[in-house]
Design an enzyme around this catalytic site. Structure first.
Site, PDB file in Angstrom:
ATOM      1  N   GLY A 308       0.814  -1.225   0.000  1.00  0.00           N
ATOM      2  CA  GLY A 308       0.000   0.000   0.000  1.00  0.00           C
ATOM      3  C   GLY A 308       0.841   1.265   0.000  1.00  0.00           C
ATOM      4  CB  CYS A 311       1.875   0.447   3.553  1.00  0.00           C
ATOM      5  SG  CYS A 311       2.626  -0.997   4.150  1.00  0.00           S
ATOM      6  CG  MET A 403      -6.209   2.561   8.136  1.00  0.00           C
ATOM      7  SD  MET A 403      -7.082   4.006   8.761  1.00  0.00           S
ATOM      8  CE  MET A 403      -7.933   3.276  10.153  1.00  0.00           C
ATOM      9  CB  ALA A 404      -0.080   1.231  10.900  1.00  0.00           C
ATOM     10  CD  GLU A 429       4.839  -2.146  11.052  1.00  0.00           C
ATOM     11  OE1 GLU A 429       4.182  -2.738  10.185  1.00  0.00           O
ATOM     12  OE2 GLU A 429       5.390  -2.726  11.995  1.00  0.00           O
TER      13      GLU A 429
HETATM   14  P1  XMP Z   1      -3.256   1.519  -1.676  1.00  0.00           P
HETATM   15  O1  XMP Z   1      -1.927   1.259  -2.335  1.00  0.00           O
HETATM   16  O2  XMP Z   1      -4.396   1.280  -2.594  1.00  0.00           O
HETATM   17  O3  XMP Z   1      -3.350   0.403  -0.519  1.00  0.00           O
HETATM   18  O4  XMP Z   1      -3.307   2.833  -0.994  1.00  0.00           O
HETATM   19  C1  XMP Z   1      -4.397   0.359   0.402  1.00  0.00           C
HETATM   20  C2  XMP Z   1      -4.059  -0.633   1.485  1.00  0.00           C
HETATM   21  O5  XMP Z   1      -2.906  -0.246   2.227  1.00  0.00           O
HETATM   22  C3  XMP Z   1      -2.913  -0.932   3.483  1.00  0.00           C
HETATM   23  N1  XMP Z   1      -2.611   0.010   4.551  1.00  0.00           N
HETATM   24  C4  XMP Z   1      -1.530  -0.029   5.349  1.00  0.00           C
HETATM   25  N2  XMP Z   1      -0.527  -0.915   5.419  1.00  0.00           N
HETATM   26  N3  XMP Z   1       0.449   0.346   7.179  1.00  0.00           N
HETATM   27  C5  XMP Z   1       0.454  -0.727   6.370  1.00  0.00           C
HETATM   28  O6  XMP Z   1       1.347  -1.561   6.490  1.00  0.00           O
HETATM   29  C6  XMP Z   1      -0.532   1.282   7.163  1.00  0.00           C
HETATM   30  O7  XMP Z   1      -0.502   2.261   7.906  1.00  0.00           O
HETATM   31  C7  XMP Z   1      -1.581   1.069   6.208  1.00  0.00           C
HETATM   32  N4  XMP Z   1      -2.705   1.748   5.931  1.00  0.00           N
HETATM   33  C8  XMP Z   1      -3.314   1.069   4.921  1.00  0.00           C
HETATM   34  C9  XMP Z   1      -4.304  -1.495   3.663  1.00  0.00           C
HETATM   35  O8  XMP Z   1      -4.256  -2.880   3.441  1.00  0.00           O
HETATM   36  C10 XMP Z   1      -5.092  -0.768   2.582  1.00  0.00           C
HETATM   37  O9  XMP Z   1      -6.246  -1.442   2.164  1.00  0.00           O
END
Ligand code: XMP
Length: 493
Positions: A308, A311, A403-404, A429
């Site tokens: 993501g 992420c 979200m993290a 993260e």
């Molecule tokens: P995209 O690339 O479409 O991905 O923005 C969306 C997905 O990213 C994940 N996600 C996270 N993964 N830390 C992570 O490791 C984060 O803070 C985080 N926030 C979102 C999640 O699976 C989302 O659907």
């Protein structure tokens, strides 16, 4: 070709797909079948899902996604222990459009107009069914009936009484309801049981919305479908129970490392309380992870560790699996047992076709919707220096964050008062970035679907499922692994 060996260590931008003899016209989402499954029992006519992130999916986004044939997952990024805000978002989507309103707001015929108006204001509906003390239909009262008259009048004096209404006894299909309403020239059709008690209400407004969104994802009562995320610790069980009660169609247990003992306990607990609830879980990125979730009885698996945009897991831990490899590994393990959701890493529309070919039944998008008008959050103007003109212009931005990320975690745990160092100790993260504000997510979805149809045409297929079948039958006919130069030629503009 051994597909898994071929894609090891690879992600979307490592490949192009070789064009085949086209057999359908390009760019026609109305004609080319894009239907798929989000989870075992929830089908979608379009394979697009909005991510459960607190800067992406609340009721507005979930409504657009469901109207366009996909589904939105309402995030759980509200304050821990405070269930009401997430429940309100889910309820708002479920209320947006009904086919048959199964429990229309009602008022007794002996009440005053004052009480009726207050009920209308509280429930945001313009028509109340009027009943007697036994729940039998006596009439309908609309906003207009209560206008410009003393509020102490009785409801029965202003309502349209039953003998002047067209009502239908028993259940009715929406097509039949429409036929009756057109023939009898009425805008509302109350439904009653044989004993005269209220069974439901159908309105012309809802029927029009049904026509406007022929691909919409609906439940068996004609309401838009919506999914909602829960965690695996803290208030997750109570949250799951309440979300299910309020009408969430799918619960998504979403944690960063879904192949874990906390996940196992969460699945057991939620299944124990809610039995056959439609349950998706994730995220995983390996065969063992997918098998672990499937064996514990989930109805769908979310795939993606670290791709993501918001992420930083891979940077922070060195753990993760390139998204194409992850999808192929999980697809081979899952076979057709449960649908997979390809989650994260889509940076251009072409990657959507990739995500759906390499293993996703649907694709979950965060960044692709960032900044659209349906995302939550304020628009903030920033001064930006334009490189060509060297002029400073005001550009509207919205926040997109993992979200993290520290800020998302702080908001969720209500740590506004905490010292920055305490918050950092939580181990973020995720990133927070500003993205330019732009138009509606609906336009974004329409563009994506056109591009997906175009991909189906280039791929020599007639539908999404046909393209998948052809790809998995002969991946070597499609896959071209790119050199650094061909990657530059393809994706750098
Ligand atoms: P995209 O690339 O479409 O991905 O923005 C969306 C997905 O990213 C994940 N996600 C996270 N993964 N830390 C992570 O490791 C984060 O803070 C985080 N926030 C979102 C999640 O699976 C989302 O659907």
């Amino acid at each position: 070709m051994n597909l898994l060996d071929f894609v090891r260590g690879c992600t979307f931008d490592d490949f192009l797909l070789s064009p085949q003899l086209g057999i359908v016209a390009r760019r026609d989402p109305g004609v080319i079948d894009l239907s798929t499954r989000f989870s075992e029992h929830v089908t979608l006519s379009r394979p697009v899902v909005s991510a459960n992130m607190d800067t992406i999916t609340r009721a507005a986004m979930a409504t657009v996604l469901a109207e366009e044939g996909g589904i939105g997952v309402i995030d759980r990024g509200f304050r821990t222990g405070d269930l009401a805000p997430q429940l309100a978002e889910v309820a708002s989507v479920k209320r947006t459009q009904h086919g048959v309103i199964g429990d229309p707001h009602a008022i007794r015929e002996t009440e005053t107009l004052d009480e009726a108006v207050r009920t209308m204001e509280r429930t945001h509906v313009g028509t109340l069914v009027v009943t007697d003390e036994a729940g039998r239909l006596k009439g309908l009262l609309t906003e207009r009936d209560a206008r410009f008259v003393p509020r102490d009048q009785k409801v029965c004096d202003r309502m349209t009484p039953l003998d002047r209404l067209v009502a239908h006894t028993g259940a009715v299909s929406l097509a039949e309801a429409e036929r009756i309403m057109v023939a009898r020239k009425v805008k509302k059709l109350p439904l009653v049981n044989a004993d005269g008690t209220v069974l439901g209400l159908i309105t012309a407004k809802d029927l029009i919305k049904h026509r406007r969104h022929p691909f919409a994802t609906r439940d068996d009562q004609g309401r838009l479908r919506v999914a909602a995320a829960v965690g695996a610790t803290g208030d997750y069980l109570e949250r799951a129970v309440e979300l299910h009660r309020i009408g969430a169609d799918v619960l998504v247990i979403d944690i960063a490392h879904g192949h874990s003992q906390v996940m196992e306990r969460a699945i057991q607990q939620i299944r124990g309380r809610l039995g056959g609830v439609e349950l998706v879980a994730g995220n995983v990125a390996t065969e063992a992870g997918a098998r672990f979730l499937i064996e514990r009885g989930v109805n769908g698996v979310k795939v993606g560790i670290g791709p993501g945009r918001g992420c930083t897991t891979r940077l922070a831990t060195s753990f993760g699996v390139p998204q194409v490899e992850a999808l192929v590994r999980c697809r081979i393990e899952a076979a057709e047992r449960v649908p997979l959701i390809a989650d994260g890493g889509v940076t251009r529309d072409g990657s959507i076709a990739g995500a759906l070919l390499f293993g996703g039944d649907s694709v979950m998008l965060g960044n692709a919707f960032a900044g659209t008008s349906e995302t939550p959050g304020e628009v903030v103007s920033k001064s930006v220096l334009m490189p060509e003109s060297q002029k400073i212009v005001q550009v509207p931005f919205k926040v997109f964050r993992g979200m993290a990320s520290i800020t998302a975690v702080r908001d969720r745990l209500d740590l506004e008062e905490a010292e920055p160092r305490e918050v950092e100790a939580l181990g973020a993260e995720g990133l927070e970035v500003s993205v330019p504000a732009r138009g509606s997510a609906r336009t974004v979805v329409h563009e994506m679907l056109k591009h997906l149809c175009s991909a189906i045409s280039y791929g020599g297929a007639t539908s999404l499922s046909d393209l998948r079948r052809r790809f998995w039958a002969a991946p070597d006919a499609y896959l071209i692994k790119l050199s650094p130069a061909s990657r530059t030629e393809s994706f750098e503009r």
